[in-house]
Design an enzyme around this catalytic site. Structure first.
Site, PDB file in Angstrom:
ATOM      1  N   GLY A   1       0.811  -1.209   0.000  1.00 43.17           N
ATOM      2  CA  GLY A   1       0.000   0.000   0.000  1.00 43.17           C
ATOM      3  C   GLY A   1       0.847   1.263   0.000  1.00 43.17           C
ATOM      4  N   ALA A   2       0.208   2.395   0.384  1.00 40.99           N
ATOM      5  CA  ALA A   2       0.848   3.723   0.274  1.00 40.99           C
ATOM      6  C   ALA A   2       1.399   3.869  -1.146  1.00 40.99           C
ATOM      7  CB  ALA A   2       1.938   3.911   1.330  1.00 40.99           C
ATOM      8  N   HIS A  46       2.473   4.663  -4.934  1.00 43.20           N
ATOM      9  CA  HIS A  46       3.031   5.808  -5.651  1.00 43.20           C
ATOM     10  C   HIS A  46       3.170   5.426  -7.119  1.00 43.20           C
ATOM     11  CE1 HIS A  46       6.666   3.432  -5.435  1.00 43.20           C
ATOM     12  NE2 HIS A  46       6.597   3.425  -4.114  1.00 43.20           N
ATOM     13  N   HIS A  85       4.524   1.923  -8.011  1.00 39.20           N
ATOM     14  CA  HIS A  85       3.542   0.828  -7.979  1.00 39.20           C
ATOM     15  C   HIS A  85       2.619   0.906  -9.191  1.00 39.20           C
ATOM     16  CE1 HIS A  85       4.125   1.366  -3.459  1.00 39.20           C
ATOM     17  NE2 HIS A  85       4.412   0.097  -3.635  1.00 39.20           N
ATOM     18  N   GLN A 139       7.919  -9.125   8.004  1.00 43.20           N
ATOM     19  CA  GLN A 139       9.156  -8.736   7.300  1.00 43.20           C
ATOM     20  C   GLN A 139       9.804  -7.510   7.912  1.00 43.20           C
ATOM     21  OE1 GLN A 139       6.875  -8.097   3.506  1.00 43.20           O
ATOM     22  NE2 GLN A 139       8.367  -6.481   3.176  1.00 43.20           N
ATOM     23  N   GLY A 196       9.262  -4.448  -8.429  1.00 40.41           N
ATOM     24  CA  GLY A 196      10.178  -3.381  -8.828  1.00 40.41           C
ATOM     25  C   GLY A 196      11.618  -3.757  -8.516  1.00 40.41           C
TER      26      GLY A 196
HETATM   27  O1  PAF Z   1       7.941  -5.056  -1.905  1.00 42.25           O
HETATM   28  C1  PAF Z   1       6.969  -5.049  -1.122  1.00 42.25           C
HETATM   29  O2  PAF Z   1       6.139  -4.138  -1.115  1.00 42.25           O
HETATM   30  C2  PAF Z   1       6.809  -6.198  -0.134  1.00 42.25           C
HETATM   31  O3  PAF Z   1       8.044  -6.655   0.305  1.00 42.25           O
HETATM   32  C3  PAF Z   1       5.956  -7.351  -0.704  1.00 42.25           C
HETATM   33  C4  PAF Z   1       6.623  -8.019  -1.873  1.00 42.25           C
HETATM   34  C5  PAF Z   1       4.588  -6.838  -1.102  1.00 42.25           C
HETATM   35  C6  PAF Z   1       5.786  -8.419   0.379  1.00 42.25           C
HETATM   36  O4  PAF Z   1       5.167  -7.904   1.516  1.00 42.25           O
END
Ligand code: PAF
Length: 281
Positions: free
Chosen positions: A31-32, A34, A37, A61, A148
């Protein structure tokens, strides 16, 4: 655009699309959103009949409670952006839906890939990423998934995960999207103060300088130069700059013609951790 909160339901939706012979592109996010994404969403839209995006801030994570707490969350704005991009399905589960038995991460072996950089500096981070990505791929059996290259090490870890677990999904790595002044787009950028934001493009210009000097200077000399430059900027502290092999991610000791070398950098700007990379040799 349909928003789904349950794993079973999103799986049913995807399987229905596939039963109709439609291809599905998947963009996993926290989310959030930009433009970085959204560029993944656009690419997924070009290469597939339908696009699904997941929005889930994955607790396992984060190895720093403050980072998790401060991670920007803005679902309403994200949904508007995705709807404008023509996204078909959004999967936005709660933590309990993804981790019904508690926030446990599985243990993986990615060999040398995770012994360096983010793997070394954020213990358990990639086990958390792999745990959630494996769960997401199970719930969203898409044809292709888009990641990305800003998180380049993550991209290689996910390619390894898919290979190890025999997951039938094509992993597509997409170029870094930058602001006009060179700063790599990141959800964390919105946490920068105006003064920090003004200084942040120095990270990319330092990477460019490193690329222009690689070969003339050795990897060790480049590391010293980058450390000196970054640490001279107010509130900036270099966490690491690593000239490393583009395929194995192992640090290089020399620059050689037949080796693609990337420069990987992490800078703490105030309390915001910024990551970037470019090919330097
Ligand atoms: O890159 C991310 O935004 C995160 O690490 C992912 C791949 C969505 C896993 O939570």
């Amino acid at each position: 655009m349909k928003v789904v909160k349950k794993r079973e339901e999103i799986k049913r939706e995807i399987n229905e699309l596939k039963a109709k012979g439609l291809s599905v592109g998947f963009v996993p996010t926290m989310g959030a959103l930009h433009q970085g994404h959204l560029s993944l969403v656009r690419r997924a839209g070009k290469e597939n009949d339908r696009v699904v995006v997941s929005i889930f801030v994955n607790p396992t994570q984060f190895n720093n409670a403050e980072d998790l707490e401060k991670y920007p969350r803005d679902l309403a704005t994200d949904l508007n952006l995705l709807s404008d991009e023509g996204c078909d399905l959004v999967f936005a589960p709660e933590v309990e839906e993804m981790y019904p038995d508690g926030e446990e991460k599985a243990a993986y072996d990615f060999g040398l890939l995770t012994g360096v950089m983010e793997g070394a500096n954020r213990p358990g981070h990639f086990d958390g990423v792999a745990t959630v990505v494996e769960k997401l791929f199970e719930a969203i059996p898409a044809d292709r998934a888009y990641f990305g290259k800003k998180d380049y090490q993550q991209l290689l870890v996910i390619r390894s995960l898919v290979k190890q677990r025999n997951i039938d999904i094509e992993i597509v790595g997409c170029e870094i999207v930058r602001e006009a002044d060179g700063l790599a787009m990141s959800s964390r950028n919105r946490r920068l103060t105006a003064a920090q934001r003004a200084r942040a493009p120095f990270i990319y210009s330092t990477l460019q300088k490193a690329a222009s000097l690689a070969g003339q200077l050795s990897p060790v000399e480049l590391k010293e130069l980058v450390a000196k430059e970054i640490n001279s900027v107010e509130e900036m502290e270099l966490e690491y700059f690593e000239p490393a092999d583009a395929d194995t991610l192992q640090p290089v000791e020399t620059f050689e013609k037949n080796k693609n070398v990337m420069g990987f950098i992490v800078v703490n700007l105030g309390s915001v951790r910024l990551i970037d990379n470019i090919r330097i040799f």
